[in-house]
Design an enzyme around this catalytic site. Sequence first.
Site, PDB file in Angstrom:
ATOM      1  N   CYS A   1      28.074  40.623  41.346  1.00 30.75           N
ATOM      2  CA  CYS A   1      27.857  40.253  39.946  1.00 30.75           C
ATOM      3  C   CYS A   1      26.858  39.114  39.765  1.00 30.75           C
ATOM      4  CB  CYS A   1      29.187  39.909  39.273  1.00 30.75           C
ATOM      5  SG  CYS A   1      29.934  38.363  39.825  1.00 30.75           S
TER       6      CYS A   1
ATOM      7  N   HIS B   1      35.218  24.133  31.705  1.00 29.80           N
ATOM      8  CA  HIS B   1      35.068  25.590  31.730  1.00 29.80           C
ATOM      9  C   HIS B   1      34.484  25.968  33.080  1.00 29.80           C
ATOM     10  CE1 HIS B   1      33.954  29.668  30.583  1.00 29.80           C
ATOM     11  NE2 HIS B   1      32.737  29.415  31.044  1.00 29.80           N
TER      12      HIS B   1
ATOM     13  N   HIS C   1      35.505  33.098  34.201  1.00 27.58           N
ATOM     14  CA  HIS C   1      36.517  34.042  33.720  1.00 27.58           C
ATOM     15  C   HIS C   1      37.145  34.772  34.897  1.00 27.58           C
ATOM     16  CE1 HIS C   1      34.152  33.345  30.065  1.00 27.58           C
ATOM     17  NE2 HIS C   1      35.282  33.605  29.425  1.00 27.58           N
TER      18      HIS C   1
ATOM     19  N   ASP D   1      39.456  43.374  38.354  1.00 24.83           N
ATOM     20  CA  ASP D   1      38.737  44.397  39.125  1.00 24.83           C
ATOM     21  C   ASP D   1      38.341  43.903  40.514  1.00 24.83           C
ATOM     22  OD1 ASP D   1      36.746  42.583  38.483  1.00 24.83           O
ATOM     23  OD2 ASP D   1      35.460  44.029  37.467  1.00 24.83           O
TER      24      ASP D   1
ATOM     25  N   ARG E   1      39.312  39.070  40.270  1.00 24.51           N
ATOM     26  CA  ARG E   1      37.956  38.568  40.527  1.00 24.51           C
ATOM     27  C   ARG E   1      37.750  37.344  39.646  1.00 24.51           C
ATOM     28  NH1 ARG E   1      32.906  39.795  37.782  1.00 24.51           N
ATOM     29  NH2 ARG E   1      34.020  41.495  36.761  1.00 24.51           N
TER      30      ARG E   1
ATOM     31  N   CYS F   1      35.401  34.992  38.514  1.00 24.11           N
ATOM     32  CA  CYS F   1      33.945  34.949  38.403  1.00 24.11           C
ATOM     33  C   CYS F   1      33.588  33.564  37.858  1.00 24.11           C
ATOM     34  CB  CYS F   1      33.499  36.061  37.455  1.00 24.11           C
ATOM     35  SG  CYS F   1      31.728  36.249  37.323  1.00 24.11           S
TER      36      CYS F   1
END
Length: 146
Positions: free
Chosen positions: A68, A105, A108, A112, A120, A122
């Site tokens: 990704c 932050h 997310h 999957d 995951r 990410c």
Amino acid sequence: MSNKPKISKTEAEWRAQLTPMQYQVTRQKATERAFSGEYWDCKEPGTYRCIGCGEPLFESAAKFDSGCGWPSFTAPVAGQGITEVDDYSHLMVRTEVVCSNCGAHLGHVFGDGPAPTGQRYCINSASLDLSLAEPSPKPLPGEGGD
């Protein structure tokens, strides 16, 4: 248990501590471009910590190549390093990952990922600082291993 971060700083204090990209990501919930961050393809062993407060978040052993363009992990470190929050921004339903200690932050989490967790995480490189693992000491001559 409260979801309120333990560390609280003014916006001026955060801006003085963080680079502009780190500030945009961690304090304003921005996302760095895919394949642009320092850690997306990093394979060094160690602990990924929050750039804002140093809280341990992820171990390199949980990192995997999801394709990704952001660092991806199957699970956070044990304990209270992260908090997951429902995120309805950008006309999507997602789960945001924030640092439990300072509210930064991070990114997310998606369902999957690979086994064993199927998750995951990410995470933006700009929200992380890698503390490299200490190398194992080499045995001295006569101590074995040679």
